[in-house]
Design a protein around this motif. Structure first.
Motif, mmCIF file in Angstrom:
data_model
loop_
_atom_site.group_PDB
_atom_site.id
_atom_site.type_symbol
_atom_site.label_atom_id
_atom_site.label_comp_id
_atom_site.label_asym_id
_atom_site.label_seq_id
_atom_site.Cartn_x
_atom_site.Cartn_y
_atom_site.Cartn_z
ATOM 1 N N GLN A 83 -2.029 0.277 -16.638
ATOM 2 C CA GLN A 83 -1.265 -0.006 -15.438
ATOM 3 C C GLN A 83 -2.148 0.132 -14.206
ATOM 4 O O GLN A 83 -2.900 1.093 -14.077
ATOM 5 C CB GLN A 83 -0.078 0.951 -15.316
ATOM 6 N N SER A 84 -2.034 -0.826 -13.345
ATOM 7 C CA SER A 84 -2.715 -0.767 -12.059
ATOM 8 C C SER A 84 -1.630 -0.676 -11.005
ATOM 9 O O SER A 84 -0.986 -1.673 -10.668
ATOM 10 C CB SER A 84 -3.593 -2.010 -11.847
ATOM 11 N N LEU A 85 -1.395 0.539 -10.531
ATOM 12 C CA LEU A 85 -0.266 0.782 -9.634
ATOM 13 C C LEU A 85 -0.744 1.298 -8.285
ATOM 14 O O LEU A 85 -1.798 1.919 -8.172
ATOM 15 C CB LEU A 85 0.689 1.813 -10.240
ATOM 16 N N VAL A 86 0.075 1.048 -7.267
ATOM 17 C CA VAL A 86 -0.058 1.711 -5.975
ATOM 18 C C VAL A 86 1.300 2.293 -5.634
ATOM 19 O O VAL A 86 2.328 1.870 -6.169
ATOM 20 C CB VAL A 86 -0.518 0.740 -4.865
ATOM 21 N N ARG A 87 1.302 3.274 -4.771
ATOM 22 C CA ARG A 87 2.557 3.896 -4.355
ATOM 23 C C ARG A 87 2.696 3.789 -2.843
ATOM 24 O O ARG A 87 1.740 4.015 -2.110
ATOM 25 C CB ARG A 87 2.587 5.360 -4.772
ATOM 26 N N ILE A 88 3.903 3.445 -2.406
ATOM 27 C CA ILE A 88 4.184 3.355 -0.975
ATOM 28 C C ILE A 88 5.370 4.250 -0.663
ATOM 29 O O ILE A 88 6.373 4.261 -1.380
ATOM 30 C CB ILE A 88 4.445 1.884 -0.543
ATOM 31 N N THR A 89 5.246 5.039 0.385
ATOM 32 C CA THR A 89 6.316 5.930 0.832
ATOM 33 C C THR A 89 6.515 5.754 2.326
ATOM 34 O O THR A 89 5.699 5.116 3.006
ATOM 35 C CB THR A 89 5.984 7.409 0.537
ATOM 36 N N GLY A 90 7.587 6.351 2.813
ATOM 37 C CA GLY A 90 7.861 6.281 4.241
ATOM 38 C C GLY A 90 8.968 5.298 4.556
ATOM 39 O O GLY A 90 9.764 4.911 3.684
ATOM 40 N N PRO A 91 9.061 4.853 5.800
ATOM 41 C CA PRO A 91 10.167 3.989 6.246
ATOM 42 C C PRO A 91 10.028 2.536 5.787
ATOM 43 O O PRO A 91 9.764 1.627 6.582
ATOM 44 C CB PRO A 91 10.109 4.117 7.774
ATOM 45 N N VAL A 92 10.176 2.330 4.478
ATOM 46 C CA VAL A 92 10.267 0.981 3.917
ATOM 47 C C VAL A 92 11.583 0.906 3.147
ATOM 48 O O VAL A 92 12.155 1.935 2.778
ATOM 49 C CB VAL A 92 9.078 0.651 2.996
ATOM 50 N N ALA A 93 12.059 -0.300 2.896
ATOM 51 C CA ALA A 93 13.378 -0.460 2.277
ATOM 52 C C ALA A 93 13.406 0.086 0.853
ATOM 53 O O ALA A 93 14.382 0.712 0.438
ATOM 54 C CB ALA A 93 13.793 -1.932 2.296
ATOM 55 N N LYS A 94 12.348 -0.143 0.081
ATOM 56 C CA LYS A 94 12.324 0.279 -1.319
ATOM 57 C C LYS A 94 10.993 0.952 -1.639
ATOM 58 O O LYS A 94 10.099 0.340 -2.234
ATOM 59 C CB LYS A 94 12.551 -0.932 -2.236
ATOM 60 N N PRO A 95 10.829 2.228 -1.248
ATOM 61 C CA PRO A 95 9.579 2.922 -1.579
ATOM 62 C C PRO A 95 9.465 3.133 -3.082
ATOM 63 O O PRO A 95 10.461 3.180 -3.801
ATOM 64 C CB PRO A 95 9.720 4.256 -0.827
ATOM 65 N N GLY A 96 8.234 3.262 -3.557
ATOM 66 C CA GLY A 96 8.034 3.495 -4.985
ATOM 67 C C GLY A 96 6.685 2.997 -5.449
ATOM 68 O O GLY A 96 5.771 2.757 -4.641
ATOM 69 N N HIS A 106 -6.606 -6.108 8.960
ATOM 70 C CA HIS A 106 -5.597 -5.103 8.632
ATOM 71 C C HIS A 106 -4.907 -5.378 7.291
ATOM 72 O O HIS A 106 -4.395 -4.440 6.666
ATOM 73 C CB HIS A 106 -4.555 -5.030 9.749
ATOM 74 N N ASN A 107 -4.874 -6.614 6.870
ATOM 75 C CA ASN A 107 -4.254 -6.955 5.576
ATOM 76 C C ASN A 107 -5.278 -6.742 4.466
ATOM 77 O O ASN A 107 -5.776 -7.677 3.849
ATOM 78 C CB ASN A 107 -3.745 -8.397 5.596
ATOM 79 N N VAL A 108 -5.576 -5.466 4.184
ATOM 80 C CA VAL A 108 -6.666 -5.122 3.275
ATOM 81 C C VAL A 108 -6.237 -5.332 1.821
ATOM 82 O O VAL A 108 -5.051 -5.265 1.477
ATOM 83 C CB VAL A 108 -7.104 -3.661 3.490
ATOM 84 N N ALA A 109 -7.244 -5.594 0.982
ATOM 85 C CA ALA A 109 -6.987 -5.678 -0.462
ATOM 86 C C ALA A 109 -6.827 -4.272 -1.018
ATOM 87 O O ALA A 109 -7.573 -3.358 -0.651
ATOM 88 C CB ALA A 109 -8.137 -6.408 -1.151
ATOM 89 N N LEU A 110 -5.881 -4.112 -1.889
ATOM 90 C CA LEU A 110 -5.574 -2.797 -2.439
ATOM 91 C C LEU A 110 -6.265 -2.585 -3.778
ATOM 92 O O LEU A 110 -6.565 -3.547 -4.492
ATOM 93 C CB LEU A 110 -4.060 -2.637 -2.604
ATOM 94 N N ARG A 111 -6.458 -1.321 -4.105
ATOM 95 C CA ARG A 111 -7.058 -0.949 -5.377
ATOM 96 C C ARG A 111 -6.097 -0.041 -6.144
ATOM 97 O O ARG A 111 -5.163 0.533 -5.570
ATOM 98 C CB ARG A 111 -8.387 -0.228 -5.159
#
Length: 666
Positions: free
Chosen positions: A311-324, A384-389
């Protein structure tokens, strides 16, 4: 005398370790590094506690090929030129006797042949008639189950019973019995060889023949066996028949589960009955290590594994509609992609987003943080629209000091009680002004202002005090007990220790109120003073009506409330309550004021509340409406514990305060 089935002579009740059981233990204990599911022979559960519905029903229709024999009951009905009903049972000679028709031999006929024979015999004596022939009670017969059956022996069965019916009655093959080579012998010849796997795997009962009298069911010794465990649908021990490949075994096991991997299959094999060897392979069609076509040997164990998680995952938290967590293509998926999958930024999100990235280096993990503008990233700005790892952690920030609503509650004698949303820095005078000020019945002097943060601090201090007190009491009690010289002294010390524990338990039950003693007055009086404190989330203000009473509590004969009379002194109120009790401490009497402060009655020790000038024209009045006159109990310290009286006083005063607040707010 022979032993019971399944036991060896000399070891009654102890099951021998047969070959099948040895193999089962071998495979389940072969991988001690992980817990394996206990598996059994395939098909064994079919014979375990079979339901009674498997027994042949005597009332089912008889098939045309049913063979009539001694014991069968024949029912004959005739109507037309002649009418009559006869119920005859086939005798041992295989005949039935019908009046005027005579003796008719029927044994060995099929049911269809029986009907034709009876019509022919009746036609010799009668004409123009109709006939109905049915069978009533059917004969029973004896068959034999021998070989490696769980319950070998002779069985009396219905004439409609089949081979499977008898096997169910006999419990099926035992641990050494074969499921794939069961034979039925009739006379000197084998009439069928039955493979239970045809029934279990394919639902094929074509060789499940109907039993005949004196048939012998023989269950031979089990043939070669192999087991399959892991990610297959039916892990079990399977009996092999002929040349069986790994692919065929997996097919018998129902195939691989959806999570099974074709990249790895492990085989364990006993070589020359001397040692066990393990070798690896796979199930890929073009691989040189493909084990699909490999022939199985007796005792082989095949183990399949689950697919590897990549699995290649990233996690996002904070004021977004669907964090995870979100799956990405490392190096190609961008921040804008993930923000879109997360439903976008919420309206109170700040522009800046922080990305925490951990990279692997020869010296160990390296952590770096990237700060980018989310709004520009959503617009596609490449800076600012960086590629994620893989494993990036995206933290979307809220605007500074964000909270949707801060609410406080004001109730009681105000013009507009309720819950009010407050802004940052809003003060007590502002809240009172928004609530319309006090009602004509209000008594601000007894107002109660509570704060959750203060309550938590007070409760923590009570708990710390209880812990400290318990340590001190236990330590001193242990020293005193060890120094006791007599049994009576020891018993006394134990009783004191029990009382000390009760005191600690009582202290732990004390619940803080979170009250802040402060000036509560008209907004214009309060505004600009030190008591016009900023409000916090969860603050509660209660403004009671004029209580018109004074409480006398503590060590008096009749603790109660009295109507306030400004002409009466505190000593007169105490006399009205019956005076001091024998355990009272008059010198320590104090007034618990309605505003939460306390005042000693002794003039030389009396303090003055800083905001008293706001009431009573600046004069100090000892007893006012809503006050409580408290007469403390005379407390003696426990032997060796000077602080005990102080702790008991804390408990006592906390209880008194709670009682006074309850009296005001009830």
């Amino acid at each position: 005398m022979p032993g019971a089935p399944g036991t060896e002579p000399g070891t009654p009740g102890e099951s021998p370790l047969d070959a099948a059981e040895e193999f089962r233990r071998f495979i389940t204990g072969s991988l001690p590094e992980e817990r394996l599911t206990r598996i059994e022979r395939y098909g064994a559960s079919f014979f375990r506690n079979p339901p009674s519905t498997f027994a042949p029903a005597d009332m089912i229709p008889v098939s045309p090929g049913y063979i009539v024999g001694p014991g069968d009951q024949v029912r004959i009905s005739v109507w037309g030129m002649v009418e009559g009903t006869w119920i005859e049972t086939v005798d041992r000679q295989g005949t039935i006797t019908i009046p005027r028709v005579g003796v008719i031999g029927v044994a060995g006929m099929t049911f269809d042949d029986l009907k034709m024979a009876l019509e022919d015999e009746f036609s010799r004596y009668y004409s123009n008639f109709e006939m109905s022939v049915t069978l009533g009670a059917l004969k029973s017969m004896k068959v034999y189950v021998v070989g490696n059956a769980k319950k070998p022996g002779a069985y009396t069965i219905s004439s409609l019973a089949t081979l499977v019916n008898v096997l169910l009655d006999a419990g099926g093959p035992d641990e050494n019995g074969s499921l794939r080579k069961i034979t039925v012998k009739r006379g000197n010849r084998v009439v069928t060889t039955f493979d239970m796997y045809d029934l279990l795997l394919k639902g094929d009962k074509s060789k499940d023949i109907r039993m005949m009298p004196e048939d012998v069911i023989f269950i031979p010794v089990v043939g070669p066996q192999a087991a399959v465990i892991g990610n297959v649908r039916r892990p079990a021990i399977y009996e092999l028949k002929g040349n069986t490949t790994v692919e065929a075994l997996l097919s018998m096991a129902g195939g691989m589960t959806p999570t099974g991997s074709i990249d790895r299959v492990q085989m364990m094999r006993v070589k020359q009955k001397e040692f066990r060897t393990v070798f690896e392979g796979d199930l890929k069609d073009r691989s040189i290590n493909n084990l699909k076509k490999m022939q199985l040997a007796d005792g082989d164990l095949i183990r399949l594994f689950s697919v590897v998680e990549r699995q290649s995952l990233v996690r996002i938290t904070g004021p977004v509609a669907k964090p995870g967590d979100f799956a990405i293509d490392s190096g190609r998926t961008t921040l804008r992609d993930v923000l879109g999958w997360a439903g976008g930024l919420l309206y109170y999100a700040a522009d800046e987003v922080e990305i925490t990235r951990v990279s692997v280096t020869p010296k160990g993990p390296k952590t770096e943080r990237l700060k980018v503008n989310a709004r520009r990233a959503l617009q596609g700005d490449p800076v600012h629209n960086v590629a994620l790892r893989m494993n990036d952690f995206i933290f979307a920030r809220t605007v500074p000091d964000w909270k949707l609503y801060r609410q406080v509650t004001v109730y009681g004698e105000v013009m507009y009680p309720g819950r009010y949303s407050i802004e940052d820095g809003e003060t007590l005078s502002s809240l009172l002004q928004r609530a319309g000020g006090f009602s004509p019945r209000a008594y601000p002097r007894a107002a109660i202002f509570t704060r959750e943060r203060v309550r938590q601090d007070q409760q923590r201090q009570i708990e710390e005090m209880a812990d400290r007190m318990e340590r001190e009491l236990l330590g001193i009690s242990a020293n005193e007990l060890s120094a006791a010289l007599t049994q009576a002294e020891s018993n006394l010390l134990k009783a004191e220790a029990s009382q000390k524990q009760a005191l600690v338990a009582k202290l732990r039950e004390t619940k803080a109120a979170g009250r802040i003693a402060t000036l509560i007055a008209q907004p214009e009086v309060l505004k600009g003073t030190a008591y016009d404190i900023p409000l916090e989330e969860g603050d509660v203000l209660y403004v009671p009506s004029n209580p018109t009473t004074v409480q006398v509590i503590g060590a008096v004969l009749n603790p109660t409330s009295f109507v306030f009379d400004k002409r009466l002194s505190h000593t007169q109120y105490i006399r009205m309550a019956g005076g001091y009790s024998t355990d009272a401490s008059p010198a320590r009497t104090y007034i618990l004021k309605a505003d939460g402060t306390a005042m000693r009655v002794k003039a030389s020790a009396r303090g003055e509340t800083p905001w008293v000038k706001e009431f009573n024209g600046g004069k100090t009045v000892l007893v006012e409406p809503g006050d409580a006159i408290v007469v403390p109990v005379k407390l003696s310290s426990y032997r060796g514990v000077r602080q005990a009286r102080d702790y008991m006083d804390v408990v006592y005063k906390a209880a008194v305060t709670a009682m006074a607040i309850h009296e005001v707010t009830k």
